[in-house]
Design a protein around this motif. Structure first.
Motif, mmCIF file in Angstrom:
data_model
loop_
_atom_site.group_PDB
_atom_site.id
_atom_site.type_symbol
_atom_site.label_atom_id
_atom_site.label_comp_id
_atom_site.label_asym_id
_atom_site.label_seq_id
_atom_site.Cartn_x
_atom_site.Cartn_y
_atom_site.Cartn_z
ATOM 1 N N ALA A 41 0.884 -1.352 -0.192
ATOM 2 C CA ALA A 41 0.021 0.211 0.381
ATOM 3 C C ALA A 41 0.626 1.356 0.113
ATOM 4 O O ALA A 41 0.729 2.252 -0.725
ATOM 5 N N GLU A 42 1.794 1.404 0.862
ATOM 6 C CA GLU A 42 2.859 2.611 0.951
ATOM 7 C C GLU A 42 3.303 2.654 -0.754
ATOM 8 O O GLU A 42 3.810 3.749 -0.625
ATOM 9 N N SER A 43 4.068 1.155 -1.063
ATOM 10 C CA SER A 43 4.387 1.420 -2.213
ATOM 11 C C SER A 43 3.779 2.044 -2.908
ATOM 12 O O SER A 43 3.899 3.347 -4.826
ATOM 13 N N LEU A 44 2.373 1.980 -2.961
ATOM 14 C CA LEU A 44 1.058 2.343 -4.386
ATOM 15 C C LEU A 44 1.088 3.965 -4.080
ATOM 16 O O LEU A 44 1.348 4.703 -5.289
ATOM 17 N N VAL A 45 1.037 4.317 -2.816
ATOM 18 C CA VAL A 45 0.893 6.049 -2.630
ATOM 19 C C VAL A 45 2.327 7.343 -2.993
ATOM 20 O O VAL A 45 2.422 7.144 -3.170
ATOM 21 N N THR A 46 3.618 6.087 -2.621
ATOM 22 C CA THR A 46 4.905 6.533 -3.391
ATOM 23 C C THR A 46 4.288 6.673 -5.345
ATOM 24 O O THR A 46 4.910 7.965 -5.405
ATOM 25 N N GLU A 47 3.907 5.615 -5.553
ATOM 26 C CA GLU A 47 4.067 6.028 -6.788
ATOM 27 C C GLU A 47 2.711 7.227 -7.609
ATOM 28 O O GLU A 47 3.067 7.454 -8.288
ATOM 29 N N LEU A 48 1.640 6.409 -6.705
ATOM 30 C CA LEU A 48 0.822 7.806 -7.154
ATOM 31 C C LEU A 48 1.120 9.329 -6.955
ATOM 32 O O LEU A 48 0.945 10.459 -7.417
ATOM 33 N N GLU A 49 2.193 9.621 -5.713
ATOM 34 C CA GLU A 49 2.010 11.133 -5.829
ATOM 35 C C GLU A 49 3.650 11.086 -6.560
ATOM 36 O O GLU A 49 3.499 12.053 -7.040
ATOM 37 N N ALA A 50 4.080 9.684 -6.932
ATOM 38 C CA ALA A 50 4.975 10.502 -7.858
ATOM 39 C C ALA A 50 4.997 11.154 -9.475
ATOM 40 O O ALA A 50 5.564 11.689 -10.263
ATOM 41 N N ALA A 51 3.585 10.326 -9.317
ATOM 42 C CA ALA A 51 3.082 10.521 -10.606
ATOM 43 C C ALA A 51 1.658 12.261 -10.935
ATOM 44 O O ALA A 51 1.738 12.396 -11.630
ATOM 45 N N GLY A 52 1.986 12.938 -9.069
ATOM 46 C CA GLY A 52 1.260 13.904 -8.948
ATOM 47 C C GLY A 52 0.345 14.255 -8.569
ATOM 48 O O GLY A 52 -0.138 15.111 -8.084
ATOM 49 N N GLY A 53 -0.499 13.553 -8.371
ATOM 50 C CA GLY A 53 -1.434 12.816 -7.440
ATOM 51 C C GLY A 53 -1.176 12.887 -5.278
ATOM 52 O O GLY A 53 -0.085 12.442 -5.717
#
Length: 252
Positions: A41-53
């Motif tokens: 879950a935390e890995s996905l959060v990092t991915e989404l934030e890196a994408a600008g969200g």
């Protein structure tokens, strides 16, 4: 412009994860829940934030109604601290498990596990979060192609998903005055780790699915993630109480 916020239960892997990624690409911020896969879950959060969200992950046992009050408090706090808001826009009731057992071998424990997660959990989590869903928002429940066609071993699971489809119509009726559209998406057989990963990992099962699907292959997570994003962000607010099957034409 303020970005809408989606809450996806069971969002750390599989279809929920794909939905989160595609929603983010469409300009939606995402809160996902997880049961035990905190690292994913935390890995996905990092991915989404890196994408600008903006994104967040919260732990939730979607089959334990007694935990919903505390979850709602934690969700409210996260909305306030991260977004400065007290409401979100889209609820995706995605959390679930699959149990394959012949009808005459299905135990009461297995049945209750499915009821608590797929039906009771969806009913009461949605009820608890209603004050936090913005007027004009959208709710998307997750069913299954197995509520339409029948394969041996899924009597209990299919029955739960059929109930979710009926619940969806009632929610649409009762929440219509608030402008909230409520629909249900029904995936076909998808190549994930769901149900032990049979469709993804068992060549014979995969071939059976492909041979009985109009599009000639088993589904992939992105097939569903793209559909979820389209339903929630598309110009379809007048569409409510509908069952949208995304199965590639399985068992027509």
């Amino acid at each position: 412009m303020t970005r809408p916020i989606a809450l996806i239960t069971g969002g750390s892997r599989g279809l929920g994860r794909s939905a989160a990624v595609h929603l983010c690409r469409q300009g939606v911020d995402v809160i996902i829940t997880y049961l035990s896969r905190q690292e994913d879950a935390e890995s996905l959060v990092t991915e989404l934030e890196a994408a600008g969200g903006k994104a967040a992950a919260l732990q939730l046992d979607a089959g334990n109604v007694s935990s919903f009050e505390q979850f709602a408090l934690e969700l409210g706090d996260r909305l306030k601290t991260v977004w400065g808001r007290d409401r979100f826009d889209f609820l995706v009731n995605n959390a679930g498990i699959g149990i394959n057992a012949a009808f005459d071998e299905t135990s009461e424990k297995q049945f209750d596990t499915l009821v608590n997660l797929h039906l009771k959990g969806t009913f009461f989590l949605t009820q608890r979060l209603l004050p936090m869903i913005a007027d004009g928002g959208r709710i998307l429940n997750v069913s299954s192609g197995l509520a339409r066609f029948c394969l041996p071993g899924y009597a209990a699971y299919g029955a739960m998903k059929g109930a979710v489809e009926v619940l969806t119509r009632y929610l649409a009726k009762e929440l219509g005055p608030r402008g909230i559209a409520v629909n249900v998406i029904a995936p076909g057989a998808i190549e994930t780790d769901f149900g032990g990963g049979a469709v993804r990992d068992n060549a014979d099962v995969n071939a059976f699915v492909a041979g009985n699907t109009a599009m000639g292959r088993a589904g992939r997570p992105d097939d569903i993630g793209q559909a979820v994003a389209s339903i929630l962000t598309g110009q379809s607010q007048w569409m409510t109480a509908q069952r949208i099957e995304v199965s590639g034409g399985m068992l027509l």
